[in-house]
Design an enzyme around this catalytic site. Structure first.
Site, short mmCIF file in Angstrom:
data_model
loop_
_atom_site.label_atom_id
_atom_site.label_comp_id
_atom_site.label_asym_id
_atom_site.label_seq_id
_atom_site.Cartn_x
_atom_site.Cartn_y
_atom_site.Cartn_z
N THR A 159 0.82 -1.21 0.00
CA THR A 159 0.00 0.00 0.00
C THR A 159 0.86 1.26 0.00
OG1 THR A 159 -1.76 -1.13 1.19
CG2 THR A 159 -1.77 1.26 1.28
N GLY A 172 2.61 -2.54 8.42
CA GLY A 172 2.70 -3.16 9.74
C GLY A 172 4.09 -3.67 10.03
N GLU A 228 -6.53 -5.30 2.58
CA GLU A 228 -6.49 -6.46 1.67
C GLU A 228 -7.68 -6.42 0.70
OE1 GLU A 228 -4.88 -10.08 2.31
OE2 GLU A 228 -3.97 -9.68 4.24
#
Length: 715
Positions: free
Chosen positions: A176, A215, A468
């Site tokens: 992303t 993350g 996702e």
């Protein structure tokens, strides 16, 4: 003692008596609340089916239940996983604790079979979504990308570097970007091949191409799988994946050209150190491009895969997992709300009688029990898509690219799993979010307390609706595939099982419930197939008409966005209802009855919510829609009698439920009160008393008033 002091003492004594707290659950009957422990026991004793047998059925057999219980015990008994204080932790405390838990989890991941690890992580997700995500970033995304996209030699190399054991390698997943999320093909980070040095140069061309929401990037990741545009000899070959070192594992200093920051506090899941990453002409060896599907040789020759679609097979796993997670999380919160409703009493028709249970009110049943039925439907659908996905991956690994017939069949299988998983991920994660919120509201004011789990879980959960694959985009993608399937079937091609109803469109267009039993499996399944066929068909016709008027395919798909979305929603609901009844066919007689009640409730309630579509399709008359509402009430009554045994079949201990009002014993008031006292010890003064409260309250020197002067004169 003076008269005024005696009067004050009398008033204090009266107030103490009025607000005295009863210490035993049995004493609450004085207040008209009955005994919650006895009420819960009575609900449990009313089971009309063997609860343990249903648990085994949901888990996949006795051995599966035994494994699940062993894993739950290991998690619950581990001091690192204690969660009594989790609702009071700060962001930094959550991150530190999450990392400690990961150090323990690695032991199991390395030592046990992958299927057992999958079960362990599924259970961890129920009680600690942040930990599941942080672990999943490495093993599911980073390591999964390497396993799915690396050559055998590359995979062996990264195993030797410690990727499987988190030794020297802790991974993150840079896909992303700040300016691009769902549109993966539009990512702008570049990987330019330098033939002279045999390296790729990874670069962030502008701020919108900054990798975002990554993350593990902020503090812990040493490496990343970076999605970047492959540029060779000036030609753009689209987005590929590259392993890029971020930090020196020995010092944790950033590698040259790497810039990383922390994106800070989020709505939820603060145990994950999400960050941003920028690459400024970062050089990596050519061999760090993952080349299972696309290869670049020493001289810059690019070999594209024969079928680019196969590269996306591994990415479906996240959607499959989130569908399963939706079932597990829904189980937790319908359990809390139904247990609370089974012992919480409110109002009574006759003075002096024990007040009525919330669960006995018809409206409350409508609020909760369809969500219980839906939870079963999500699980059975999740089980099916998991089976489909595993079969797909097995076939991808064993395919011979030169076998055109097998390749064609595999592509069709990939499309089927891709579209089905997209719809299930979207509508199950949305359903779970709605379940958490609706069950919170059904618990009244107590649902708003963090100690009962709803607020923190909702904040943690709803990211599932956007990562996702944003749910709306996934639904549109599924709708696009449905239109394409409709057009293929119209030309005489066969359809896979999930869309087999399209081959019967003409027959289903004429189908009606007629005089048949409305709540029968035959009618309910046919009704949903008929409406799905009608909705998909309308979307397909609209698309065809637009292309006939000169619109390109992309323009026509965009113009039919609303029809595509509706088609995906109805198709997915029909799929879930078919999967529900399909699973019941394998159930033992002792539990099939209660499962049929749940399936009928889910199908009927769903028809109620979309009754207009069934009327438009002509399958039901308006009078039959009224009958369906009455039948829904009938099945609500049946399921209400088994509500507690049904939630018991989910087999979660109080540790996993982690809600003061959701304990199995039903002792809601004492459990809640004791937890609040333990976590918030009483203090005579607030920490800010001297600085704020005292000067504010005493800002005027008003004379003290004798309260006895406030009494009316006797005359």
């Amino acid at each position: 003692m003076t008269g005024s002091n005696k009067g004050a003492l009398a008033r204090v004594s009266a107030l103490s008596s009025q607000f005295a707290v009863n210490k035993t659950a049995a004493d609450t009957s004085i207040l008209g609340l009955g005994n919650p422990i006895e009420a819960m026991a009575a609900e449990r004793s009313a089971a009309s089916f063997p609860v343990r047998q249903l648990t085994n059925f949901l888990d996949g057999g006795e051995e599966a239940t035994a494994l699940r219980e062993r894993l739950m015990s290991e998690i619950e008994r581990d001091p690192l996983f204690q969660n009594v204080d989790v609702y009071d932790l700060t962001k930094d405390q959550l991150r530190e604790r999450t990392m400690k838990k990961i150090t323990r989890l690695v032991h199991y991941v390395v030592a046990e079979p992958e299927e057992v690890t999958y079960q362990r992580l599924s259970l961890i997700g129920v009680v600690d979504m942040g930990l599941l995500t942080r672990t999943g970033v490495h093993y599911g995304l980073f390591f999964g990308a390497i396993r799915g996209s690396a050559t055998p030699k590359q995979f062996s190399y990264w195993i030797s570097q410690g990727a499987a054991e988190l030794k020297g390698v802790i991974g993150c997943f840079c896909m992303t970007e700040l300016g691009h999320g769902s549109n993966v093909a539009g990512l702008e980070t570049t990987a330019t091949f330098d033939e002279g040095s045999d390296e790729f140069i990874i670069n962030t061309p502008h701020v919108a191409a900054t990798k975002w929401w990554i993350g593990g990037a902020a503090h812990t990741a040493t490496h990343t799988v970076c999605f970047a545009r492959l540029v060779v000899h000036g030609k753009d070959y689209g987005v590929k994946s590259f392993v890029v070192p971020l930090r020196d594992p020995t010092t944790y200093d950033l590698k040259p050209g790497i810039s990383i920051g922390d994106i800070g506090r989020k709505m939820g899941r603060d145990g994950i150190d999400n960050g941003w990453v920028q690459f400024t002409n970062v050089r990596i060896p050519r061999q760090f491009m993952l080349m299972k599907h696309c290869q670049v040789d020493r001289h810059g020759k690019v070999t594209q895969p024969p079928l680019e679609q196969l590269t996306y097979g591994a990415l479906i796993g996240g959607r499959v997992s989130m569908t399963a997670d939706s079932a597990q999380m829904s189980k937790r919160f319908v359990t809390i709300a139904i247990r609370y409703a089974a012992v919480r009493r409110q109002f009574t028709a006759k003075k002096g009688e024990v007040e009525s249970k919330l669960l006995d009110y018809a409206l409350h049943q409508r609020r909760l029990l369809p969500l219980l039925a839906q939870t079963f439907a999500i699980q059975f659908s999740a089980d099916e898509i998991l089976t489909m996905h595993r079969s797909l991956l097995k076939n991808i690994d064993s395919i011979d690219p030169s076998d055109k017939a097998s390749m064609g069949a595999l592509i069709e299988e990939l499309k089927e799993v891709f579209a089905t998983s997209a719809g299930l991920k979207a509508f199950s994660t949305w359903a779970c979010a709605e379940t958490i919120d609706q069950t919170r509201q059904a618990c009244g004011g107590h649902g708003y307390s963090a100690y009962n789990g709803f607020g923190p879980a909702y904040a943690d959960w709803v990211v599932q609706c956007t990562w996702e694959g944003d749910n709306s985009i996934l639904a549109l993608s599924a709708g696009r595939q449905l239109i394409q399937r409709y057009l293929q079937v119209k030309k005489g091609h066969s359809a896979p099982e999930s869309t087999a109803y399209l081959a019967r469109s003409a027959e289903l267009a004429k189908a009606k419930a007629g005089s048949r039993k409305i709540d029968s499996q035959e009618v309910l399944v046919e009704a949903w197939n008929a409406v799905a066929s009608a909705v998909v068909g309308k979307a397909g016709v609209a698309f065809e008409n637009l292309t006939k008027k000169g619109k390109t395919a992309d323009e026509a798909f965009e113009a039919t966005s609303q029809q595509r979305f509706l088609a995906a929603r109805i198709h997915t609901r029909a799929f879930m209802i078919r999967m529900f009844y399909s699973r019941i066919a394998a159930a033992q007689p002792a539990i099939s009855g209660v499962l049929k009640d749940l399936a009928a409730l889910y199908a009927l309630w769903s028809i109620e919510n979309d009754s207009g579509l069934f009327l438009q399709a002509g399958y039901f008359s308006s009078e039959q829609i009224d009958d369906i509402k009455e039948l829904t009430d009938l099945y609500l009554g049946k399921v209400r009698q088994q509500a507690i045994p049904l939630t018991d079949s989910f087999n979660f201990s109080d540790f996993f439920i982690n809600s003061a009002i959701g304990h199995k014993d039903g002792n809601v008031y004492e459990n809640y009160f004791e937890l609040v006292k333990r976590q918030n010890p009483s203090k005579p003064q607030a920490p800010y008393y001297n600085d704020i409260i005292k000067p504010f309250v005493l800002r005027h020197d008003d004379p003290e008033v004798d309260v006895t002067e406030l009494e009316d004169d006797d005359d």
